[in-house]
Design a protein around this motif. Structure first.
Motif, PDB file in Angstrom:
ATOM      1  N   ILE A 189      45.897  43.547  33.622  1.00 34.56           N
ATOM      2  CA  ILE A 189      46.312  43.863  34.990  1.00 34.56           C
ATOM      3  C   ILE A 189      47.007  45.222  35.071  1.00 34.56           C
ATOM      4  O   ILE A 189      46.834  45.964  36.047  1.00 34.56           O
ATOM      5  N   ASN A 190      47.786  45.590  34.048  1.00 34.07           N
ATOM      6  CA  ASN A 190      48.464  46.897  34.098  1.00 34.07           C
ATOM      7  C   ASN A 190      47.462  48.036  34.098  1.00 34.07           C
ATOM      8  O   ASN A 190      47.615  49.028  34.821  1.00 34.07           O
ATOM      9  N   HIS A 191      46.376  47.884  33.308  1.00 31.45           N
ATOM     10  CA  HIS A 191      45.353  48.927  33.273  1.00 31.45           C
ATOM     11  C   HIS A 191      44.511  48.917  34.561  1.00 31.45           C
ATOM     12  O   HIS A 191      44.049  49.968  35.021  1.00 31.45           O
ATOM     13  N   GLN A 192      44.313  47.724  35.139  1.00 29.85           N
ATOM     14  CA  GLN A 192      43.594  47.658  36.418  1.00 29.85           C
ATOM     15  C   GLN A 192      44.349  48.447  37.492  1.00 29.85           C
ATOM     16  O   GLN A 192      43.744  49.219  38.249  1.00 29.85           O
ATOM     17  N   ILE A 193      45.653  48.241  37.551  1.00 28.99           N
ATOM     18  CA  ILE A 193      46.465  48.968  38.533  1.00 28.99           C
ATOM     19  C   ILE A 193      46.420  50.465  38.251  1.00 28.99           C
ATOM     20  O   ILE A 193      46.276  51.284  39.177  1.00 28.99           O
TER      21      ILE A 193
ATOM     22  N   LEU B 206      42.016  56.307  40.845  1.00 34.03           N
ATOM     23  CA  LEU B 206      40.930  56.531  41.803  1.00 34.03           C
ATOM     24  C   LEU B 206      41.466  57.062  43.130  1.00 34.03           C
ATOM     25  O   LEU B 206      40.854  57.934  43.760  1.00 34.03           O
ATOM     26  N   ARG B 207      42.620  56.541  43.558  1.00 32.15           N
ATOM     27  CA  ARG B 207      43.235  57.080  44.780  1.00 32.15           C
ATOM     28  C   ARG B 207      43.627  58.545  44.584  1.00 32.15           C
ATOM     29  O   ARG B 207      43.475  59.373  45.487  1.00 32.15           O
ATOM     30  N   LYS B 208      44.109  58.878  43.396  1.00 35.34           N
ATOM     31  CA  LYS B 208      44.483  60.263  43.101  1.00 35.34           C
ATOM     32  C   LYS B 208      43.252  61.162  43.145  1.00 35.34           C
ATOM     33  O   LYS B 208      43.297  62.261  43.714  1.00 35.34           O
ATOM     34  N   ILE B 209      42.153  60.714  42.550  1.00 37.68           N
ATOM     35  CA  ILE B 209      40.914  61.496  42.575  1.00 37.68           C
ATOM     36  C   ILE B 209      40.441  61.702  44.009  1.00 37.68           C
ATOM     37  O   ILE B 209      40.002  62.791  44.385  1.00 37.68           O
ATOM     38  N   LEU B 210      40.535  60.648  44.813  1.00 40.17           N
ATOM     39  CA  LEU B 210      40.126  60.754  46.213  1.00 40.17           C
ATOM     40  C   LEU B 210      40.966  61.795  46.945  1.00 40.17           C
ATOM     41  O   LEU B 210      40.447  62.639  47.685  1.00 40.17           O
TER      42      LEU B 210
ATOM     43  N   HIS C  62      35.710  42.459  41.453  1.00 46.21           N
ATOM     44  CA  HIS C  62      35.970  41.059  41.812  1.00 46.21           C
ATOM     45  C   HIS C  62      37.430  40.830  42.159  1.00 46.21           C
ATOM     46  O   HIS C  62      37.798  39.732  42.589  1.00 46.21           O
ATOM     47  N   ASN C  63      38.270  41.833  41.953  1.00 47.21           N
ATOM     48  CA  ASN C  63      39.695  41.681  42.251  1.00 47.21           C
ATOM     49  C   ASN C  63      39.939  42.072  43.711  1.00 47.21           C
ATOM     50  O   ASN C  63      40.197  43.235  44.033  1.00 47.21           O
ATOM     51  N   LEU C  64      39.857  41.094  44.584  1.00 44.50           N
ATOM     52  CA  LEU C  64      39.949  41.373  46.020  1.00 44.50           C
ATOM     53  C   LEU C  64      41.346  41.821  46.425  1.00 44.50           C
ATOM     54  O   LEU C  64      41.490  42.636  47.343  1.00 44.50           O
ATOM     55  N   ASN C  65      42.376  41.303  45.785  1.00 49.32           N
ATOM     56  CA  ASN C  65      43.727  41.701  46.164  1.00 49.32           C
ATOM     57  C   ASN C  65      43.993  43.166  45.834  1.00 49.32           C
ATOM     58  O   ASN C  65      44.521  43.908  46.670  1.00 49.32           O
ATOM     59  N   LEU C  66      43.636  43.594  44.632  1.00 49.26           N
ATOM     60  CA  LEU C  66      43.798  45.006  44.289  1.00 49.26           C
ATOM     61  C   LEU C  66      42.931  45.871  45.189  1.00 49.26           C
ATOM     62  O   LEU C  66      43.336  46.951  45.620  1.00 49.26           O
ATOM     63  N   SER C  67      41.728  45.410  45.465  1.00 48.01           N
ATOM     64  CA  SER C  67      40.824  46.168  46.328  1.00 48.01           C
ATOM     65  C   SER C  67      41.423  46.364  47.712  1.00 48.01           C
ATOM     66  O   SER C  67      41.400  47.457  48.269  1.00 48.01           O
ATOM     67  N   ALA C  68      41.984  45.293  48.257  1.00 48.81           N
ATOM     68  CA  ALA C  68      42.590  45.384  49.582  1.00 48.81           C
ATOM     69  C   ALA C  68      43.788  46.323  49.582  1.00 48.81           C
ATOM     70  O   ALA C  68      44.056  47.010  50.572  1.00 48.81           O
TER      71      ALA C  68
END
Length: 258
Positions: A170-174, A180-184, A196-202
């Motif tokens: 989970i730490n690496h997922q975050i 990715l937000r930084k790249i954007l 498949h991680n809907l909470n992180l995606s949201a």
């Protein structure tokens, strides 16, 4: 902009994608979600030109997908697979340099600007200290950062990622979602992530697209998509949501034993 219109794709006689309509703007973080077998990876392979549609249209910046040569597509879309297996073990810097292949000239030699692009990406993603480490020596999270760095060095308009989070703690997922937000923010690229991680995606995505049985169930902001009725239609079970007090985004409440 990538425009998908009435796209149908099949493997042999099995229709996997059915009349898919979707627009992928630049400078937007989109998450593609759905149950296993819904057709998520198939959609990405079709957009990359690896799978020829049975019918429908895909236009990239107004041009039909199949009017582009492979080298032209490689300058528009970079792809980060779930896992990469290399025949030989390479240092991190060499793997990131592979992203520059679409720009090799007639001499097939790296130019100064290729090395400059790689060094810039290594610095942007804080990978300088790993530059000379071999890929096999890295953790799962570090490997994913290197593959994303390779895609970023490719200098495309879009980056597609196929379940990049699935094998990470989970730490690496975050960490990857923050990256990715930084790249954007810094590079203004369109990002499409299968997850498949809907909470992180949201919490991190601008838009979520739900794919079910080869059809688009819905597309919209996390607030639009993370609703119990849509989630039940997507997964077939009752799921409640509430606003995450840290992100302000709707998150799923997972049931447990009483």
């Amino acid at each position: 902009m990538i425009e998908i219109e009435k796209l149908c794709c099949a493997y042999e006689d099995e229709l996997v994608l059915k009349d898919v309509d979707l627009i992928l703007p630049e400078n937007e973080f989109t998450v593609l979600a759905g149950p296993n077998g819904a057709g998520k990876s198939t959609l990405i392979y079709a957009l990359l030109g690896f799978l020829k549609p049975r019918k429908g249209k895909v236009r990239i910046f107004g041009r039909p997908l199949y009017s582009y040569k492979r080298i032209e597509l490689a300058r528009l879309i970079a792809f980060v697979p779930q896992e990469s297996i290399f025949q030989f073990d390479y240092p991190v810097r060499d793997i990131v340099l592979m992203g520059r292949y679409p720009y090799l000239g007639l001499t097939q030699n790296w130019m100064a600007e290729d090395y400059e692009a790689v060094d810039k990406v290594l610095q942007q993603l804080s990978l300088q200290d790993l530059a000379h480490r071999f890929y096999s020596q890295l953790s799962g999270g570090e490997k994913q950062r290197v593959l994303i760095a390779r895609a970023l060095a490719q200098d495309t308009h879009y980056i597609f990622l196929d379940e990049t989070l699935s094998q990470l703690d989970i730490n690496h997922q975050i960490d990857i979602m923050i990256l990715l937000r930084k790249i954007l923010a810094e590079n203004k690229k369109g990002i499409l992530l299968i997850s498949h991680n809907l909470n992180l995606s949201a919490n991190f995505a601008d838009r979520m697209v739900f794919l079910s049985r080869g059809r688009i169930l819905g597309s919209g902001t996390p607030e639009d998509m993370m609703k119990p009725e849509l989630l039940k239609e997507l997964f077939g079970i009752e799921l409640l949501t509430m606003l995450n007090p840290l992100s302000g985004k709707p998150n799923i409440l997972y049931p447990g034993m009483k």
